[in-house]
Design an enzyme around this catalytic site. Structure first.
Site, PDB file in Angstrom:
ATOM      1  N   THR A  26       4.810 -11.490   6.766  1.00 14.16           N
ATOM      2  CA  THR A  26       4.023 -11.920   5.611  1.00 14.16           C
ATOM      3  C   THR A  26       4.893 -12.686   4.629  1.00 14.16           C
ATOM      4  O   THR A  26       4.476 -13.722   4.088  1.00 14.16           O
ATOM      5  CB  THR A  26       3.398 -10.701   4.916  1.00 14.16           C
ATOM      6  OG1 THR A  26       2.542 -10.022   5.832  1.00 14.16           O
ATOM      7  CG2 THR A  26       2.597 -11.116   3.696  1.00 14.16           C
ATOM      8  N   TRP A  59       0.795  -1.219   0.000  1.00 14.91           N
ATOM      9  CA  TRP A  59       0.000   0.000   0.000  1.00 14.91           C
ATOM     10  C   TRP A  59       0.835   1.280   0.000  1.00 14.91           C
ATOM     11  O   TRP A  59       0.309   2.362  -0.226  1.00 14.91           O
ATOM     12  CB  TRP A  59      -0.950   0.036   1.199  1.00 14.91           C
ATOM     13  CG  TRP A  59      -0.362  -0.274   2.545  1.00 14.91           C
ATOM     14  CD1 TRP A  59      -0.480  -1.440   3.238  1.00 14.91           C
ATOM     15  CD2 TRP A  59       0.416   0.604   3.373  1.00 14.91           C
ATOM     16  NE1 TRP A  59       0.187  -1.354   4.441  1.00 14.91           N
ATOM     17  CE2 TRP A  59       0.743  -0.110   4.544  1.00 14.91           C
ATOM     18  CE3 TRP A  59       0.874   1.912   3.244  1.00 14.91           C
ATOM     19  CZ2 TRP A  59       1.502   0.437   5.582  1.00 14.91           C
ATOM     20  CZ3 TRP A  59       1.639   2.467   4.265  1.00 14.91           C
ATOM     21  CH2 TRP A  59       1.946   1.735   5.415  1.00 14.91           C
ATOM     22  N   ASN A  60       2.136   1.207   0.247  1.00 15.86           N
ATOM     23  CA  ASN A  60       2.896   2.456   0.385  1.00 15.86           C
ATOM     24  C   ASN A  60       3.306   3.072  -0.954  1.00 15.86           C
ATOM     25  O   ASN A  60       3.354   4.286  -1.101  1.00 15.86           O
ATOM     26  CB  ASN A  60       4.118   2.244   1.281  1.00 15.86           C
ATOM     27  CG  ASN A  60       5.071   1.202   0.746  1.00 15.86           C
ATOM     28  OD1 ASN A  60       4.679   0.254   0.072  1.00 15.86           O
ATOM     29  ND2 ASN A  60       6.354   1.358   1.071  1.00 15.86           N
ATOM     30  N   GLU A  80      10.385  -8.975  -1.411  1.00 15.98           N
ATOM     31  CA  GLU A  80      10.936  -7.657  -1.085  1.00 15.98           C
ATOM     32  C   GLU A  80      10.243  -7.222   0.194  1.00 15.98           C
ATOM     33  O   GLU A  80       9.075  -6.839   0.190  1.00 15.98           O
ATOM     34  CB  GLU A  80      10.666  -6.676  -2.235  1.00 15.98           C
ATOM     35  CG  GLU A  80      11.603  -5.472  -2.222  1.00 15.98           C
ATOM     36  CD  GLU A  80      11.090  -4.332  -1.374  1.00 15.98           C
ATOM     37  OE1 GLU A  80      11.518  -4.237  -0.201  1.00 15.98           O
ATOM     38  OE2 GLU A  80      10.280  -3.547  -1.866  1.00 15.98           O
ATOM     39  N   GLU A 136      14.669  -6.952  -8.004  1.00 19.14           N
ATOM     40  CA  GLU A 136      13.802  -6.206  -8.898  1.00 19.14           C
ATOM     41  C   GLU A 136      14.653  -5.207  -9.665  1.00 19.14           C
ATOM     42  O   GLU A 136      15.762  -4.872  -9.254  1.00 19.14           O
ATOM     43  CB  GLU A 136      12.694  -5.511  -8.110  1.00 19.14           C
ATOM     44  CG  GLU A 136      11.823  -6.510  -7.354  1.00 19.14           C
ATOM     45  CD  GLU A 136      10.561  -5.915  -6.785  1.00 19.14           C
ATOM     46  OE1 GLU A 136       9.494  -6.192  -7.359  1.00 19.14           O
ATOM     47  OE2 GLU A 136      10.646  -5.199  -5.773  1.00 19.14           O
ATOM     48  N   CYS A 140      10.354   1.280   3.060  1.00 21.82           N
ATOM     49  CA  CYS A 140      11.269   0.304   3.642  1.00 21.82           C
ATOM     50  C   CYS A 140      12.722   0.736   3.540  1.00 21.82           C
ATOM     51  O   CYS A 140      13.590   0.138   4.177  1.00 21.82           O
ATOM     52  CB  CYS A 140      11.073  -1.067   3.008  1.00 21.82           C
ATOM     53  SG  CYS A 140      11.101  -1.049   1.202  1.00 21.82           S
ATOM     54  N   LYS A 171      -2.631  -8.689  -7.438  1.00 21.56           N
ATOM     55  CA  LYS A 171      -3.517  -8.283  -6.347  1.00 21.56           C
ATOM     56  C   LYS A 171      -2.879  -7.128  -5.587  1.00 21.56           C
ATOM     57  O   LYS A 171      -1.880  -7.299  -4.902  1.00 21.56           O
ATOM     58  CB  LYS A 171      -3.770  -9.431  -5.373  1.00 21.56           C
ATOM     59  CG  LYS A 171      -4.886  -9.089  -4.348  1.00 21.56           C
ATOM     60  CD  LYS A 171      -4.858  -9.972  -3.122  1.00 21.56           C
ATOM     61  CE  LYS A 171      -3.967  -9.423  -2.055  1.00 21.56           C
ATOM     62  NZ  LYS A 171      -4.439  -8.134  -1.469  1.00 21.56           N
ATOM     63  N   PRO A 172      -3.447  -5.935  -5.703  1.00 21.73           N
ATOM     64  CA  PRO A 172      -2.935  -4.821  -4.895  1.00 21.73           C
ATOM     65  C   PRO A 172      -3.451  -4.913  -3.468  1.00 21.73           C
ATOM     66  O   PRO A 172      -4.354  -5.697  -3.165  1.00 21.73           O
ATOM     67  CB  PRO A 172      -3.523  -3.598  -5.607  1.00 21.73           C
ATOM     68  CG  PRO A 172      -4.821  -4.099  -6.176  1.00 21.73           C
ATOM     69  CD  PRO A 172      -4.561  -5.535  -6.570  1.00 21.73           C
ATOM     70  N   SER A 173      -2.869  -4.112  -2.593  1.00 17.65           N
ATOM     71  CA  SER A 173      -3.406  -4.005  -1.237  1.00 17.65           C
ATOM     72  C   SER A 173      -4.856  -3.555  -1.302  1.00 17.65           C
ATOM     73  O   SER A 173      -5.219  -2.679  -2.099  1.00 17.65           O
ATOM     74  CB  SER A 173      -2.595  -2.998  -0.425  1.00 17.65           C
ATOM     75  OG  SER A 173      -3.276  -2.661   0.769  1.00 17.65           O
ATOM     76  N   GLU A 174      -5.682  -4.143  -0.452  1.00 20.64           N
ATOM     77  CA  GLU A 174      -7.084  -3.739  -0.401  1.00 20.64           C
ATOM     78  C   GLU A 174      -7.250  -2.299   0.071  1.00 20.64           C
ATOM     79  O   GLU A 174      -8.292  -1.669  -0.137  1.00 20.64           O
ATOM     80  CB  GLU A 174      -7.882  -4.678   0.507  1.00 20.64           C
ATOM     81  CG  GLU A 174      -7.568  -4.601   1.999  1.00 20.64           C
ATOM     82  CD  GLU A 174      -6.431  -5.512   2.408  1.00 20.64           C
ATOM     83  OE1 GLU A 174      -6.383  -5.884   3.604  1.00 20.64           O
ATOM     84  OE2 GLU A 174      -5.583  -5.862   1.559  1.00 20.64           O
TER      85      GLU A 174
END
Length: 480
Positions: A231, A152-153, A249, A457, A283, A176-179
């Protein structure tokens, strides 16, 4: 293709109950107003998306790299044409200051354009007779279906960092992005699907249940995720059941080594920007500063002076330097770190409280007088909270820097070339900056060590993450 239902403006239980287990509600963190609501993808939705991707992957994987590259370049142009709308959505959904959101857009299309070029470049050894009179060559092949789970950031950036190389390498994806922050990913997928063949890119929306279904699915051959360390460990454990590849990551706790030979006030100014950008929800944020003892007091005074100049507030204002935290729950988590640090004797030099205004704003906070073993040193806060410690000399500062479980990034601030060479070698972090922080380049790999995960990445290494290599060895004549 997309597997989600937009409930914005619809009547139903979600309108009265944002906690409905089947619905994710998107909220503007600066105003606490609802932006949208979406039905969470079920296991059946995920299975359907993976099934579509599996079919599309066969043809897409055979598409010549030049054709994939041409389509990616068109996608980059289309995103650039709508950069202002992407920035507006990122500002509204994440609380990112609009000026920062606009600056990030150039990184977005650059990664796509780099991936387009990298798809056409081979680093394989030349075909030749390496053994037994046989001719060998190496084939780069796609994995098939790749599952992408983004945070989400930096929802747009992280989506592109994963989607562009995965597609460039010939894979079909389910993303799937953050909800909490799906808005720019939804728009991104809509643009991508104007150009790519059907079902090469599939979107599912939902909470962790949708992510778990992707990780467990036997037809998903790789999971790439950006998230916290706990996670990541859970994803790696689940993925082991089907032996799928995993790229992680994860979190960071970046040490910033400031030496007395650096220009102290200018260094403090720069580190405030790198510590509180994106409200510290990064991060690689410059969140753990270790200052050479002889410069410690001067640095702390200069740093706190610069923090006092930060303009915190409405993220739609181009003059705003720091916006809100992403959610009330996250704000409470950040505040908990500060209160526990206060409880065991840390000194809060500035900040340390929620701002009294609508939205989830937490004051930029500077904490000193903390032990190396303290929770606020050892764990990722992921908010506008920076600790400043003192170190007697280079050896002690290095030991303090490496004394965490994370290994994502670090920086060294010095004018001494010899020290630069020693410390960039000894710091156990995937990226080490000197006299700067946070910047990346599409040509260079990004990824961490230890509890910050594994896999790379960006760069050609990033494309390799989404590829498998097949050695073909041919003996032209059968033995008599």
């Amino acid at each position: 293709m997309s597997t989600y239902v937009d409930l914005q403006g619809a009547a139903g239980p979600w309108a009265a109950d944002a906690g409905d287990a089947g619905v994710s509600v998107v909220i503007n963190p600066a105003t606490e107003e609802r932006v949208a609501a979406y039905r969470n993808a079920t296991d059946e939705d995920v299975d359907a998306a993976v099934g579509r991707a599996s079919v599309a992957a066969k043809e897409w994987g055979r598409t010549p790299p030049v054709e994939r590259a041409e389509l990616l370049l068109k996608i980059a142009d289309a995103i650039e044409a709508e950069a202002e709308e992407f920035a507006r959505l990122e500002c509204e959904n994440v609380g990112k200051p609009i000026a920062h959101a606009r600056e990030e857009m150039a990184w977005v299309y650059d990664v796509i354009r780099f991936s387009a070029g990298a798809a056409r470049v081979s680093h394989a050894p030349a075909a030749g007779e390496y053994a037994n009179g046989s001719t060998s060559w190496l084939r780069r092949e796609p994995l098939g279906v790749v599952g992408l789970i983004t945070p989400w950031n930096y929802p747009l950036q992280m989506a592109v960092w994963k989607l562009a190389p995965a597609v460039a390498a010939g894979n079909a994806v389910v993303i799937k992005p953050s909800e909490v922050t799906p808005q720019t990913t939804i728009k991104l997928v809509d643009i991508v699907n104007r150009f790519l063949p059907p079902d090469v890119v599939n979107l599912v929306l939902g909470d962790s249940a949708a992510g778990k279904a992707m990780v467990a699915h036997p037809k998903v051959r790789m999971i790439a995720i950006t998230g916290d360390t706990s996670t990541g460990k859970a994803v790696a454990a689940s993925a082991a059941a089907t032996l799928k590849r995993v790229s992680l990551e994860l979190g960071g706790k970046a040490p910033i080594l400031v030496f007395a030979d650096s220009p102290i006030r200018e260094t403090a100014r720069d580190l405030v920007a790198f510590g509180f950008g994106n409200s510290g929800q990064d991060c690689t944020a410059a969140c753990r500063i270790i200052v050479e003892e002889s410069a410690y007091e001067e640095f702390v005074d200069a740093y706190c002076d610069e923090v006092g100049k930060l303009r915190v507030g409405d993220p739609t204002d181009v003059e705003t330097a720091m916006g809100p935290l992403v959610s009330e729950r996250h704000m409470e988590r950040v505040a908990g770190f500060v209160e526990r640090a206060r409880g065991y004797g840390a000194v809060i030099r500035t900040g340390g409280e929620r701002l009294q205004r609508p939205g989830w704003f937490y004051a930029p906070t500077v904490v000193t007088d903390v032990e190396q073993s303290a929770e606020i040193i050892q764990r990722e806060v992921f908010g506008p909270v920076v600790t400043i410690q003192r170190g007697r000399d280079e050896d002690e500062m290095l030991a303090m820097a490496n004394d965490v479980v994370y290994g994502l990034s670090a920086s060294v601030w010095t004018a001494d070339l010899g020290r630069t060479m020693r410390l960039t070698r000894e710091l156990d972090f995937g990226t080490v900056w000197v006299n700067q922080q946070i910047f990346t380049a599409s040509e260079m790999p990004f990824g961490g060590f230890r509890d910050s995960g594994y896999g790379k990445e960006l760069s050609g290494h990033g494309l390799d993450e989404y590829s498998q290599f097949k050695h073909v060895m041919v003996k032209p004549e059968l033995a008599p």
